[in-house]
Design a protein around this motif. Sequence first.
Motif, mmCIF file in Angstrom:
data_model
loop_
_atom_site.group_PDB
_atom_site.id
_atom_site.type_symbol
_atom_site.label_atom_id
_atom_site.label_comp_id
_atom_site.label_asym_id
_atom_site.label_seq_id
_atom_site.Cartn_x
_atom_site.Cartn_y
_atom_site.Cartn_z
ATOM 1 N N ASN A 142 0.698 -1.185 -0.121
ATOM 2 C CA ASN A 142 0.027 -0.059 0.056
ATOM 3 C C ASN A 142 0.849 1.106 -0.172
ATOM 4 O OD1 ASN A 142 -2.689 0.230 -0.379
ATOM 5 N ND2 ASN A 142 -2.978 1.333 1.842
ATOM 6 N N VAL A 143 2.155 1.012 -0.194
ATOM 7 C CA VAL A 143 2.897 2.459 -0.125
ATOM 8 C C VAL A 143 3.051 3.158 -1.356
ATOM 9 C CG1 VAL A 143 4.118 1.967 1.774
ATOM 10 C CG2 VAL A 143 5.071 1.138 -0.591
ATOM 11 N N LYS B 61 3.679 1.423 -4.909
ATOM 12 C CA LYS B 61 4.703 0.958 -5.683
ATOM 13 C C LYS B 61 4.205 0.608 -7.119
ATOM 14 C CE LYS B 61 5.213 -2.712 -3.162
ATOM 15 N NZ LYS B 61 4.396 -2.468 -2.174
ATOM 16 N N SER B 62 2.818 0.042 -7.353
ATOM 17 C CA SER B 62 2.333 0.143 -8.507
ATOM 18 C C SER B 62 1.746 1.268 -9.199
ATOM 19 C CB SER B 62 1.066 -0.972 -8.498
ATOM 20 O OG SER B 62 1.364 -2.303 -7.880
ATOM 21 N N THR B 63 1.300 2.118 -8.349
ATOM 22 C CA THR B 63 1.059 3.535 -8.799
ATOM 23 C C THR B 63 2.298 4.183 -9.629
ATOM 24 O OG1 THR B 63 -0.574 3.581 -7.125
ATOM 25 C CG2 THR B 63 -0.174 5.751 -8.204
ATOM 26 N N ALA C 52 -2.347 -3.119 -11.665
ATOM 27 C CA ALA C 52 -3.428 -2.928 -10.771
ATOM 28 C C ALA C 52 -3.064 -1.973 -9.508
ATOM 29 C CB ALA C 52 -3.895 -4.284 -10.318
ATOM 30 N N VAL C 53 -3.920 -1.057 -9.119
ATOM 31 C CA VAL C 53 -3.795 -0.257 -8.005
ATOM 32 C C VAL C 53 -5.062 -0.172 -7.162
ATOM 33 C CG1 VAL C 53 -3.336 2.098 -7.371
ATOM 34 C CG2 VAL C 53 -2.289 1.144 -9.189
ATOM 35 N N SER C 54 -4.669 -0.282 -5.848
ATOM 36 C CA SER C 54 -6.083 -0.127 -4.928
ATOM 37 C C SER C 54 -5.642 0.466 -3.598
ATOM 38 C CB SER C 54 -6.930 -1.360 -4.934
ATOM 39 O OG SER C 54 -6.434 -2.175 -3.568
ATOM 40 N N LYS D 182 -6.502 -0.629 -0.954
ATOM 41 C CA LYS D 182 -6.360 -1.746 0.025
ATOM 42 C C LYS D 182 -4.907 -2.575 -0.071
ATOM 43 C CE LYS D 182 -11.080 -2.342 0.740
ATOM 44 N NZ LYS D 182 -11.720 -1.733 -0.383
ATOM 45 N N THR E 188 -2.419 -5.580 -2.817
ATOM 46 C CA THR E 188 -3.094 -5.521 -4.292
ATOM 47 C C THR E 188 -2.358 -6.177 -5.206
ATOM 48 O OG1 THR E 188 -4.232 -3.651 -3.882
ATOM 49 C CG2 THR E 188 -3.856 -4.039 -6.110
ATOM 50 N N THR E 189 -0.810 -6.202 -5.050
ATOM 51 C CA THR E 189 -0.155 -6.841 -6.211
ATOM 52 C C THR E 189 0.172 -8.245 -5.734
ATOM 53 O OG1 THR E 189 0.816 -4.833 -6.629
ATOM 54 C CG2 THR E 189 2.209 -6.775 -7.402
ATOM 55 N N PRO F 34 5.164 -7.925 -4.910
ATOM 56 C CA PRO F 34 4.093 -7.784 -3.801
ATOM 57 C C PRO F 34 4.630 -7.207 -2.509
ATOM 58 C CG PRO F 34 4.388 -9.863 -4.847
ATOM 59 C CD PRO F 34 5.378 -9.062 -5.386
ATOM 60 N N GLY F 35 3.908 -6.503 -1.802
ATOM 61 C CA GLY F 35 4.195 -5.734 -0.740
ATOM 62 C C GLY F 35 4.880 -6.756 0.239
ATOM 63 N N ASN G 242 7.518 8.395 -0.939
ATOM 64 C CA ASN G 242 6.269 8.471 -1.914
ATOM 65 C C ASN G 242 5.186 9.032 -1.050
ATOM 66 O OD1 ASN G 242 4.832 8.279 -4.240
ATOM 67 N ND2 ASN G 242 3.928 6.439 -3.689
ATOM 68 N N ASP H 16 2.959 14.546 -1.620
ATOM 69 C CA ASP H 16 1.765 15.483 -1.889
ATOM 70 C C ASP H 16 0.974 15.684 -0.583
ATOM 71 O OD1 ASP H 16 -0.823 13.110 -2.621
ATOM 72 O OD2 ASP H 16 1.120 12.619 -2.966
ATOM 73 N N ALA I 147 3.515 9.712 -6.605
ATOM 74 C CA ALA I 147 3.470 9.063 -7.744
ATOM 75 C C ALA I 147 2.103 9.569 -8.082
ATOM 76 C CB ALA I 147 3.198 7.556 -7.238
HETATM 77 N N1 GTP Z 1 -1.875 10.717 -1.899
HETATM 78 C C1 GTP Z 1 -1.115 9.840 -2.681
HETATM 79 N N2 GTP Z 1 -1.579 8.452 -2.846
HETATM 80 C C2 GTP Z 1 -0.847 7.780 -3.312
HETATM 81 C C3 GTP Z 1 0.431 8.008 -3.973
HETATM 82 N N3 GTP Z 1 0.793 6.930 -4.386
HETATM 83 C C4 GTP Z 1 -0.143 5.857 -4.509
HETATM 84 N N4 GTP Z 1 -1.269 6.287 -3.819
HETATM 85 C C5 GTP Z 1 -2.191 5.493 -3.235
HETATM 86 O O1 GTP Z 1 -1.951 4.489 -2.486
HETATM 87 C C6 GTP Z 1 -2.831 3.343 -2.410
HETATM 88 C C7 GTP Z 1 -2.116 2.287 -2.850
HETATM 89 O O2 GTP Z 1 -1.435 2.251 -3.896
HETATM 90 P P1 GTP Z 1 -0.653 1.015 -4.677
HETATM 91 O O3 GTP Z 1 0.101 1.492 -5.860
HETATM 92 O O4 GTP Z 1 -1.731 -0.195 -4.739
HETATM 93 O O5 GTP Z 1 0.260 0.385 -3.718
HETATM 94 P P2 GTP Z 1 1.349 -0.848 -3.697
HETATM 95 O O6 GTP Z 1 2.435 -0.311 -2.995
HETATM 96 O O7 GTP Z 1 1.566 -1.389 -4.983
HETATM 97 O O8 GTP Z 1 0.523 -1.896 -2.809
HETATM 98 P P3 GTP Z 1 0.643 -3.470 -2.761
HETATM 99 O O9 GTP Z 1 0.518 -3.969 -4.066
HETATM 100 O O10 GTP Z 1 -0.686 -3.844 -1.939
HETATM 101 O O11 GTP Z 1 1.668 -4.012 -2.109
HETATM 102 C C8 GTP Z 1 -3.743 3.611 -3.623
HETATM 103 O O12 GTP Z 1 -4.820 4.244 -3.254
HETATM 104 C C9 GTP Z 1 -2.975 4.796 -4.558
HETATM 105 O O13 GTP Z 1 -3.938 5.641 -4.937
HETATM 106 C C10 GTP Z 1 0.950 9.228 -3.765
HETATM 107 O O14 GTP Z 1 2.103 9.591 -4.343
HETATM 108 N N5 GTP Z 1 0.170 10.056 -3.072
#
Ligand code: GTP
Length: 306
Positions: free
Chosen positions: A20-21, A23-25, A37-39, A41, A44-45, A66-67, A128, A131, A159
């Motif tokens: 959820n930090v 990474k995918s975004t 895919a991004v969510s 929760k 997700t990955t 994956p996280g 990350n 903002d 991101a």
């Molecule tokens: N405000 C803000 N939200 C962000 C940013 N980057 C990601 N998010 C939000 O954080 C949430 C998790 O993003 P993901 O990209 O799914 O996170 P991940 O690290 O890939 O998560 P896993 O796949 O579960 O390990 C989503 O709701 C994104 O919209 C950012 O730079 N700023």
Amino acid sequence: MNQDTLNYKAGYIALAGRPNVGKSTLVNTIMGQKIAAVSPKPQTTRRRQLGILTLPQSQLIFVDAPGIHLQHHKLGEALNQTAEEIISDVDVIAWVVDGSAEPSGDDLQARDLLIQGKRRKKLVLIVNKIDRVLEENRPAVLERYQSLLPDARPVLVSATTKEGVDELLAVISDLLPVHPPYYDEDEITDLYEREIAADLIREAALKHLREEVPHALAVRVDEFKEREDGKTYVAATLFVERESQKGIVIGQGAEMLKRIGTSARVEMEKMGDRSIFLELRVKVAKGWRDDPDFLRRLGFEIKKKK
Ligand SMILES: Nc1nc2c(ncn2[C@@H]2O[C@H](COP(=O)(O)OP(=O)(O)OP(=O)(O)O)[C@@H](O)[C@H]2O)c(=O)[nH]1
Ligand SMILES: [Mg+2]
């Protein structure tokens, strides 16, 4: 061979960190289009995915992992193993953290995994979501995370707003070895469309379902084919762990399943730039997250620790 070809840099960069930090975004932002895919929760990955960015002087191959987290299921174990394997194969390890949150136990778990065994890797710290951090608080946030990984080159990014992303690409390009490109420039990822489709369906389900069900959900794409009428026909099965969860995923008058289907279809159409006909069904696979055979069929392999 000209000078440019001689100095070309290319390499693999692991995006490692707790769930959820973002990474995918970040991969999607860097690629300038959605591939992952991004969510909102966590977790997700569930599999490794490449985002391949080809620039005139360098090729940056991001490995979205994956996280890393304190696991409670065999699935969690498989996800951590995948992340660990990715880390051992790359040129640069980027520890991705959420600058708008305090370091957590999962963050430290991720940090420990990536410095394990004194790996001789180049390290980057990606802070990350800045903002969501006031300008005046950013130095303190950076320092707090940097003290946890002092050898890393730190970069503050967002991101979602793209702030800091160009600097991040410059820092990473600098750390990559001189090497010819690994992929053709038109290759942007290594997953097939049907695998991405499965992720987008799960992403849609994560968006609409409340806390308890999402982690119990797996998606399998059963059919993915182009039809004569130009539409792509996709049929997929959503697996849940219990009968009660099946009811929740389908919803009153199949409302929930329709909502999930519509969201997924929209994302799939955006990505592939074509019309999709999507058919979803729901099945119960009792305790699949702890069932090695089921996990294997979904492509997760749990290896014995050496
Ligand atoms: N405000 C803000 N939200 C962000 C940013 N980057 C990601 N998010 C939000 O954080 C949430 C998790 O993003 P993901 O990209 O799914 O996170 P991940 O690290 O890939 O998560 P896993 O796949 O579960 O390990 C989503 O709701 C994104 O919209 C950012 O730079 N700023
Ligand atoms: Mg992810």
